[in-house]
Design an enzyme around this catalytic site. Structure first.
Site, PDB file in Angstrom:
ATOM      1  N   TYR A 153      -2.794 -20.086  27.629  1.00  0.00           N
ATOM      2  CA  TYR A 153      -3.416 -19.134  26.864  1.00  0.00           C
ATOM      3  C   TYR A 153      -3.049 -17.735  26.859  1.00  0.00           C
ATOM      4  O   TYR A 153      -3.244 -17.193  28.003  1.00  0.00           O
ATOM      5  CB  TYR A 153      -4.969 -19.357  27.223  1.00  0.00           C
ATOM      6  CG  TYR A 153      -5.882 -18.570  26.149  1.00  0.00           C
ATOM      7  CD1 TYR A 153      -6.011 -18.882  24.737  1.00  0.00           C
ATOM      8  CD2 TYR A 153      -6.625 -17.260  26.673  1.00  0.00           C
ATOM      9  CE1 TYR A 153      -6.911 -18.167  24.015  1.00  0.00           C
ATOM     10  CE2 TYR A 153      -7.444 -16.728  25.782  1.00  0.00           C
ATOM     11  CZ  TYR A 153      -7.425 -17.213  24.443  1.00  0.00           C
ATOM     12  OH  TYR A 153      -8.172 -16.239  23.774  1.00  0.00           O
ATOM     13  N   ASP A 248       3.006 -13.294  31.709  1.00  0.00           N
ATOM     14  CA  ASP A 248       1.434 -12.947  31.505  1.00  0.00           C
ATOM     15  C   ASP A 248       0.633 -13.045  32.771  1.00  0.00           C
ATOM     16  O   ASP A 248       0.329 -13.977  33.373  1.00  0.00           O
ATOM     17  CB  ASP A 248       0.991 -13.907  30.362  1.00  0.00           C
ATOM     18  CG  ASP A 248      -0.555 -13.822  30.005  1.00  0.00           C
ATOM     19  OD1 ASP A 248      -1.233 -12.678  30.727  1.00  0.00           O
ATOM     20  OD2 ASP A 248      -1.055 -14.331  29.248  1.00  0.00           O
ATOM     21  N   LYS A 276      -7.799  -7.705  33.216  1.00  0.00           N
ATOM     22  CA  LYS A 276      -8.830  -8.125  34.039  1.00  0.00           C
ATOM     23  C   LYS A 276      -9.092  -7.040  35.300  1.00  0.00           C
ATOM     24  O   LYS A 276      -9.987  -6.206  35.200  1.00  0.00           O
ATOM     25  CB  LYS A 276      -8.919  -9.399  34.535  1.00  0.00           C
ATOM     26  CG  LYS A 276      -8.836 -10.427  33.276  1.00  0.00           C
ATOM     27  CD  LYS A 276      -8.743 -12.059  33.742  1.00  0.00           C
ATOM     28  CE  LYS A 276      -8.839 -12.850  32.687  1.00  0.00           C
ATOM     29  NZ  LYS A 276     -10.152 -12.830  31.951  1.00  0.00           N
TER      30      LYS A 276
END
Length: 439
Positions: A153, A248, A276
């Protein structure tokens, strides 16, 4: 097997009332789908505050938190230095819409930790970071196709919502309505850990692939570890074909070590995305790479990307205060040791209770898959018994332990977790798995 029960959670009357109101004004009562707990059942949490390794809901139930805002809270909730930095900055203003020295300072810290990110562009979410990195790759190469891995994702931009993990896997959404077929055809999906499949795509689509995007450790179909040589193989293939490699690290960046997880695997991406942890709990993400690529972004180049809140001063202060604490000697080793203790114990309990299950783990993140077969890709992950995971999730929550509300997500250990917390989680897991085995 003799098991002593822990004290169950108290009532959730106030939480139930708030969620009923939320359903009237928020879509599904939430602002991100997995928060609705549709895949695990039970009533969604309404959190009032967090402190260290704990969350407290609207009914003042204390929860031992292993979700950690989906990995963002490496330092735990309400870290004193981060909170103080945010409060101080708030007194000076929360958004200016122009550049501050804070942006420079956070970028410098990231570049020191990840030297091959020579230039950085801050954005406000991981989706923006991956979307922008892909646009840059297409602009740089003049090609349209992107290779991604089923179950990975990379945010909810149109190009990435094909066979994606995370919330789509949780809700069983295979293809997302609203994504034009013409655009969906530009995304080529292959199984994670399958280098041969990638090579076949490059043969089939010679000189047409702009980028390969990959999580160095997949964490959005649940945790899946790269096979030896897989990431290095992707690096070689992309270089050979003049294709950009986008890694990523929205989840893994600063999670497994003080910098990029790529160093653990001996690779360097052309473009890297972060999120994050670099925001210390505030909305911030980034993409970056060598100047050769990044100088194609406006205002230096023609690849356009912008954002009113990009480089927001509150987020920059939180990020600086977070990264400044990550060089503490032994920090990563300590949380990895705690995680290993928890993971090892759960594996032992599974064997003792004769429950089919595999725990995939690296450093401070892990996933328990209820399946008898090892999980090396999305196809393997989808064979898991999601009903059994839902039961396990609810059993643990009733014992005051908050895990990812999805079979296809990761759980995290933070700096604030102590040995006693791990012991409590192990006890709760023992009780929860015994309950599953005997019902």
């Amino acid at each position: 097997m003799s098991v002593t029960q822990t004290t169950p959670r108290r009532n959730n009357r106030r939480s139930r009332e708030i969620f009923a109101e939320a359903e009237k004004v928020l879509v599904g009562g939430v602002n991100s789908p997995v928060r609705a707990f549709r895949s695990v059942g039970g009533e969604p949490l309404i959190i009032e505050r967090g402190q260290g390794q704990y969350l407290y809901d609207a009914d003042d139930n204390q929860l031992l938190d292993f979700v950690c805002s989906w990995g963002a809270m490496l330092l735990g909730h309400a870290n004193p230095a981060v909170s103080a930095a945010i409060a101080d900055q708030a007194q000076k203003g929360t958004s200016y819409g122009v550049t501050t020295e804070l942006e420079v300072q956070l970028a410098q810290r990231i570049r020191r930790a990840i030297p091959f990110m020579e230039k950085i562009r801050f954005v406000s979410s991981g989706t923006e970071a991956t979307m922008s990195a892909l646009r840059l790759a297409r602009g740089f190469t003049g090609r349209d196709l992107v290779v991604k891995f089923a179950g990975c994702y990379h945010g909810h931009a149109d190009s990435f919502l094909s066979q994606a993990g995370s919330g789509l896997a949780t809700l069983g959404i295979a293809e997302c309505p609203g994504v034009p077929q013409a655009l969906a055809r530009l995304t080529l999906n292959v199984p994670y850990n399958d280098q041969a499949a990638v090579e076949n795509l490059f043969t089939e689509h010679k000189d047409k692939i702009a980028a390969v995007i990959v999580e160095p450790v997949a964490a959005n179909m649940g945790v899946v570890i790269p096979r030896e040589g897989f990431l290095q193989g992707l690096r070689e293939i992309t270089r050979h074909h003049g294709t950009l490699l986008i890694v990523d690290e929205v989840i893994t960046g600063f999670r497994l070590r003080n910098g990029s997880a790529q160093k653990l695997f001996g690779i360097e991406a052309d473009l890297t995305t972060l999120g994050k942890i670099i925001g210390g709990g505030l909305p911030v993400a980034a993409y970056g790479g060598s100047a050769m690529f990044m100088d194609r972004v406006a205002p230096l180049g023609p690849v356009y990307q912008a954002g009113t809140l990009a480089g927001n001063p509150l987020a920059m202060r939180a990020g600086i205060a977070t990264l400044d604490q990550l060089s503490t000697p032994g920090l990563y080793e300590r949380i990895a040791t705690l995680a290993a203790t928890l993971v090892g114990s759960i594996r032992e309990i599974l064997r003792a209770e004769k429950i089919p299950g595999h725990v995939n783990a690296i450093g401070s993140l892990a996933t328990l898959f209820f399946t008898q077969h090892p999980v090396n890709n999305y196809s393997d992950a989808k064979k898991s018994d999601t009903k059994r995971y839902s039961q396990y999730f609810r059993n643990m929550l009733e014992r005051g332990v908050f895990l990812a509300p999805s079979q296809f997500e990761a759980s995290f250990v933070s700096v604030c977790h102590a040995e006693s917390d791990i012991e409590s989680a192990i006890k709760a897991a023992q009780e929860s798995l015994h309950q599953i085995a005997t019902t």
